[in-house]
Enzyme design. Structure first.
Site, mmCIF file in Angstrom:
data_model
loop_
_atom_site.group_PDB
_atom_site.id
_atom_site.type_symbol
_atom_site.label_atom_id
_atom_site.label_comp_id
_atom_site.label_asym_id
_atom_site.label_seq_id
_atom_site.Cartn_x
_atom_site.Cartn_y
_atom_site.Cartn_z
ATOM 1 N N ASN A 115 0.816 -1.217 0.000
ATOM 2 C CA ASN A 115 0.000 0.000 0.000
ATOM 3 C C ASN A 115 0.850 1.269 0.000
ATOM 4 O OD1 ASN A 115 -1.986 -1.863 0.130
ATOM 5 N ND2 ASN A 115 -2.688 -1.376 2.212
ATOM 6 N N HIS A 161 -17.580 36.518 -30.196
ATOM 7 C CA HIS A 161 -18.738 35.790 -30.779
ATOM 8 C C HIS A 161 -18.428 35.256 -32.181
ATOM 9 C CE1 HIS A 161 -21.042 37.850 -27.568
ATOM 10 N NE2 HIS A 161 -20.298 38.886 -27.910
ATOM 11 N N SER A 282 -7.763 12.541 -48.136
ATOM 12 C CA SER A 282 -9.003 11.779 -48.144
ATOM 13 C C SER A 282 -8.868 10.628 -49.129
ATOM 14 C CB SER A 282 -10.152 12.693 -48.560
ATOM 15 O OG SER A 282 -11.221 11.939 -49.087
ATOM 16 N N LYS A 288 -8.519 16.864 -51.202
ATOM 17 C CA LYS A 288 -8.553 17.196 -49.774
ATOM 18 C C LYS A 288 -7.189 17.197 -49.091
ATOM 19 C CE LYS A 288 -11.567 17.957 -47.485
ATOM 20 N NZ LYS A 288 -12.628 17.196 -46.825
ATOM 21 N N GLU A 295 -7.719 18.286 -35.198
ATOM 22 C CA GLU A 295 -9.017 17.644 -34.943
ATOM 23 C C GLU A 295 -8.888 16.518 -33.922
ATOM 24 O OE1 GLU A 295 -11.600 17.780 -38.966
ATOM 25 O OE2 GLU A 295 -9.602 16.971 -39.192
ATOM 26 N N TYR A 322 -6.522 2.273 2.722
ATOM 27 C CA TYR A 322 -6.395 1.730 1.368
ATOM 28 C C TYR A 322 -7.551 0.780 1.031
ATOM 29 C CZ TYR A 322 -4.791 -0.821 -2.687
ATOM 30 O OH TYR A 322 -4.733 -1.377 -3.942
HETATM 31 N N1 ARG Z 1 -1.799 -3.368 -7.105
HETATM 32 C C1 ARG Z 1 -2.204 -2.613 -5.960
HETATM 33 C C2 ARG Z 1 -2.603 -1.184 -6.367
HETATM 34 O O1 ARG Z 1 -2.307 -0.844 -7.433
HETATM 35 C C3 ARG Z 1 -1.070 -2.531 -4.995
HETATM 36 C C4 ARG Z 1 -1.513 -2.494 -3.574
HETATM 37 C C5 ARG Z 1 -2.235 -3.730 -3.244
HETATM 38 N N2 ARG Z 1 -2.508 -3.848 -1.864
HETATM 39 C C6 ARG Z 1 -3.321 -4.782 -1.383
HETATM 40 N N3 ARG Z 1 -3.461 -4.842 -0.134
HETATM 41 N N4 ARG Z 1 -3.969 -5.614 -2.153
HETATM 42 O O2 ARG Z 1 -3.207 -0.472 -5.623
#
Ligand code: ARG
Length: 463
Positions: A115, A161, A282, A288, A295, A322
């Site tokens: 994490n 405008h 084109s 063209k 674009e 997380y």
């Molecule tokens: N692949 C996960 C992400 O991108 C990494 C962290 C995963 N953590 C977990 N506890 N599963 O967030």
């Protein structure tokens, strides 16, 4: 390889192998492998610190670092086998490390979690991308300034405008785009400042009980400092949202620029041409030559807005800390960054091929009564209030329309029927050159001011 053959680093508490579908559904390595370089950088700094503060031995730390460097080389040379069964970039690298250097590799993950690891990787990635995007903005700015410099005195109609409003110089018009890009650059600098803090050390969510030295790791990775709350650090993605928002604003600006190029290159306008190498044709209409690059950039703008929406929605209502939702941040972030980079590269290449049709532009600027405001200002100088002057000039314009003339084609005695204050010095200000030169202050369109503005901008870019 099937999941049966691959031991997942987290397999301990499981009794059944992961379902094949689950493996496919949860994997991120197919796209997060692009973070490998940052993942290894972060791991090396982490392990270095573990060794220095004696959480592992110096010898072990050196062994792991050697192993990681070898993996980095293998990845770079395309000799690394990414396995979806190992989920993500982190577990792929860690597993390869253990396979390579043995059990000592299992010490890499001491005092950290995927994490805080992924939070670190993305910040490192975003930081590099910001630096690259800023360089690319500078390249576009250089091209715009050169174009502006070539056209400080080229007269074109300025619009509101999309109706002819007042004459401006083509150089001045280009500098409007330059100003926008300057702000875009400073937005990226701001974003960089906020994201350049190390989240590593937050571990899974609560921090770690090992005596780690986060500042040491921050220093090695060139972060300005460390984040202050572990729960926030592992779950925060607002830096990615900010970067994607900045990318969206850049695309918004480029889409406006694109729209103008498309209009200006149309036969109906005929103001500019874009080099053949930067247009396409084109398959059915042999005559063209189309402005596909502007674009496409106009079109890709929507895509980057979509990426921003995806990220905002991804983070909406996520509880701390997380959640796996966060894995979904990457593809949108990567797409926004890739798209903005491609679009900037395109404009740095295309702008130098722009050629200007002076005469068509001049004719358009001189028509449409674009100096009517100058005439009103002239009457104000002679003593009328602006509102009365506006009224008088409105009548003169009506007269000009009825007689199919430009303002400068109306003879003095006719003009004087509307106001005795008009003398023959009026013709100077009715010409577009006079109108443009009169706007002689910072921010104005006078050629002298455009030259000075180019000089000021040149000093600010490329650093
Ligand atoms: N692949 C996960 C992400 O991108 C990494 C962290 C995963 N953590 C977990 N506890 N599963 O967030």
């Amino acid at each position: 390889m099937s999941s049966k053959n691959i031991e997942k680093p987290w397999a301990g508490r499981f009794t059944a192998p992961t379902d094949r579908f689950v493996e496919e559904f949860t994997e991120s390595v197919s796209y997060d492998q692009r973070l490998a370089h940052y993942d290894i950088m972060g791991s090396i700094a982490h392990v270095n610190m573990l060794g220095k503060v004696s959480i592992i031995s110096k010898k072990e730390s050196a062994q792991i670092i050697r192993g990681l460097k070898k993996i980095a080389k293998d990845i770079k040379n395309g000799n690394f086998k990414w396995l979806a069964a190992l989920e993500d970039v982190h577990m792929n690298i860690e597993t390869a490390l253990v396979a390579d250097i043995g059990d000592v590799g299992k010490k890499l993950h001491t005092g950290r979690s995927r994490n805080d690891q992924i939070a670190t990787d993305i910040r490192l990635y975003c930081r590099d991308e910001i630096d690259l995007i800023c360089k690319q903005i500078d390249a576009v700015l250089n091209a715009l300034l050169t174009l502006a410099d070539d056209h400080v005195g080229t007269i074109m109609p300025g619009f509101t405008h999309l109706q002819s409003a007042q004459p401006v110089t083509f150089g001045h018009h280009q500098l409007a785009w330059a100003e926008m890009l300057m702000r875009d650059r400073s937005r990226l600098h701001d974003c960089r400042k906020r994201l350049n803090l190390l989240p590593l050390g937050s571990a899974a969510l609560a921090g770690t009980s090992y005596p780690i030295d986060r500042n040491m790791v921050a220093k090695e990775l060139d972060f300005d400092g460390i984040t202050q709350n572990s729960l926030d650090s592992v779950s925060d993605r607002d830096f990615a949202i900010e970067l994607t928002a900045s990318a969206s604003v850049i695309m918004m600006h480029l889409s406006r620029f694109s729209e103008e190029l498309v209009i200006w290159m149309s036969q109906a306008s005929g103001f500019i041409d874009i080099g053949d190498a930067w247009c396409t044709g084109s398959s059915i209409m042999p005559q063209k030559k189309n402005p596909d690059i502007p674009e496409l950039i106009r079109g890709k703008t929507g895509r980057v807005y979509g990426d921003l929406m995806a990220l905002l929605t991804l983070m909406k209502a996520q509880p701390l800390a997380y959640n796996r939702d966060n894995q979904e941040d990457k593809e949108s972030l990567f797409d926004a960054i890739d798209t903005v980079k491609m679009s900037l590269i395109a404009y740095a290449g295309l702008i130098p091929t722009i050629t200007v049709n002076h005469e068509t532009m001049y004719r358009a600027a001189a028509s449409g009564f674009s100096t009517a405001t100058d005439l009103a200002d002239y009457l104000v100088v002679k003593g009328l209030t602006f509102r009365d002057a506006h009224e008088v000039v409105g009548k003169i314009v009506q007269f000009a329309i009825q007689h199919d003339k430009n303002l400068s084609e109306i003879i003095l005695s006719e003009l004087q029927q509307f106001s005795k204050l008009i003398k023959d010095d009026v013709y100077m200000i009715l010409e577009v050159e006079g109108s443009v030169s009169a706007r002689d202050h910072i921010g104005g369109t006078a050629p002298k001011q455009v030259k000075a503005a180019i000089k000021r901008l040149r000093k600010k870019i490329n650093k």
